[in-house]
Enzyme design. Structure first.
Site, short mmCIF file in Angstrom:
data_model
loop_
_atom_site.label_atom_id
_atom_site.label_comp_id
_atom_site.label_asym_id
_atom_site.label_seq_id
_atom_site.Cartn_x
_atom_site.Cartn_y
_atom_site.Cartn_z
N HIS A 78 -18.71 5.31 30.96
CA HIS A 78 -19.13 3.99 31.43
C HIS A 78 -19.31 3.09 30.23
CE1 HIS A 78 -19.71 5.69 35.35
NE2 HIS A 78 -20.74 6.43 34.98
N CYS A 179 -12.85 13.11 34.55
CA CYS A 179 -12.98 13.67 35.91
C CYS A 179 -12.35 15.06 36.03
CB CYS A 179 -12.38 12.73 36.94
SG CYS A 179 -13.13 11.08 36.95
#
Length: 238
Positions: A78, A179
């Site tokens: 992020h 991910c």
């Protein structure tokens, strides 16, 4: 009624730990009925976060710090230029966690298509993708991820949420297996459109799409007022 807290965009980057404290406090208030459902929209200061299923070989190898969190999914990044949304919503009974994730994907796809970005779902992979939009090192087409989703549901109320790449750098992704997916890449709205589109540009579109989605009783996953919450916790990955 749903409250939208859009107080961490532009130069007001929110440190991840501060955002997590805000999430947890809001979650407790929604669970207790002290506040309505709430959606936090913000940008984080640069950070890697790792969900419960992250493997050691997916983490940075250069000593970059990683925050381990209680959401589903694996490791992601992020930072500035990425719009992060934390919907803190009481779900309807019986709780359908996968259905909630699919609903979030639909909201993001609606916004992306409206901007001219052909976001889609990819079978077996959560989040929003541009299938075949990238190219592997040996010249084969590769899917690129533009939005990640990782959630937690506790006492019937959601936490964590989505990360939509708007105008952020993609360099941090080179340090991780984003991910946990090794055969795909990542992209941003700005990269796809060839012009700068910031989280501040996209946040009102996301808010409007969420408002529409929550108002649609036929598809909204959110519970009616005063529904008795569940007592289990569930994490779902993106």
């Amino acid at each position: 009624m749903t409250i939208f807290d859009v107080s961490g965009l532009g130069s007001q980057h929110v440190p991840y730990d501060d955002g997590l404290v805000r999430q947890r406090a809001t979650h407790a208030d929604v669970v207790a009925g002290r506040t309505p459902d709430t959606v936090l929209l913000l940008e984080h200061a640069p950070v890697f976060t790792a969900g419960k299923r992250t493997s050691p070989d997916e983490r940075p190898t250069d000593g970059t710090p990683v925050i381990d969190v209680d959401r589903g999914g694996k490791i992601t990044w992020h930072g500035p230029g990425q719009l992060v949304g934390y919907p803190i919503l009481r779900l309807a009974e019986p709780i359908d966690v996968v259905g909630y994730v699919r609903w979030l994907e639909g909201i993001l796809i609606e916004v992306l298509v409206g901007l001219g970005v052909p976001g889609e779902r990819v079978e077996g992979r959560s989040g929003v993708w541009l299938p075949g939009h990238g190219v592997t090192a040996d010249g084969r087409p590769a899917d690129e991820k533009i939005a990640a989703i990782g959630i937690r549901v506790a006492e019937g109320v959601t936490m964590h949420g989505f990360a939509l790449n708007c105008s952020n750098s993609l360099d941090p992704y080179d340090k991780i297996v984003a991910c946990g997916i090794r055969d795909a890449g990542v992209t941003t709205i700005s990269r796809v459109l060839g012009r700068t589109v910031t989280p501040q540009d996209v946040a009102p579109l996301i808010q409007a799409a969420l408002d529409r989605g929550l108002a649609d009783a036929s598809s909204s996953p959110v519970a009616a007022a005063h529904t008795t919450p569940a007592t289990t916790a569930t994490e779902v990955a993106a």
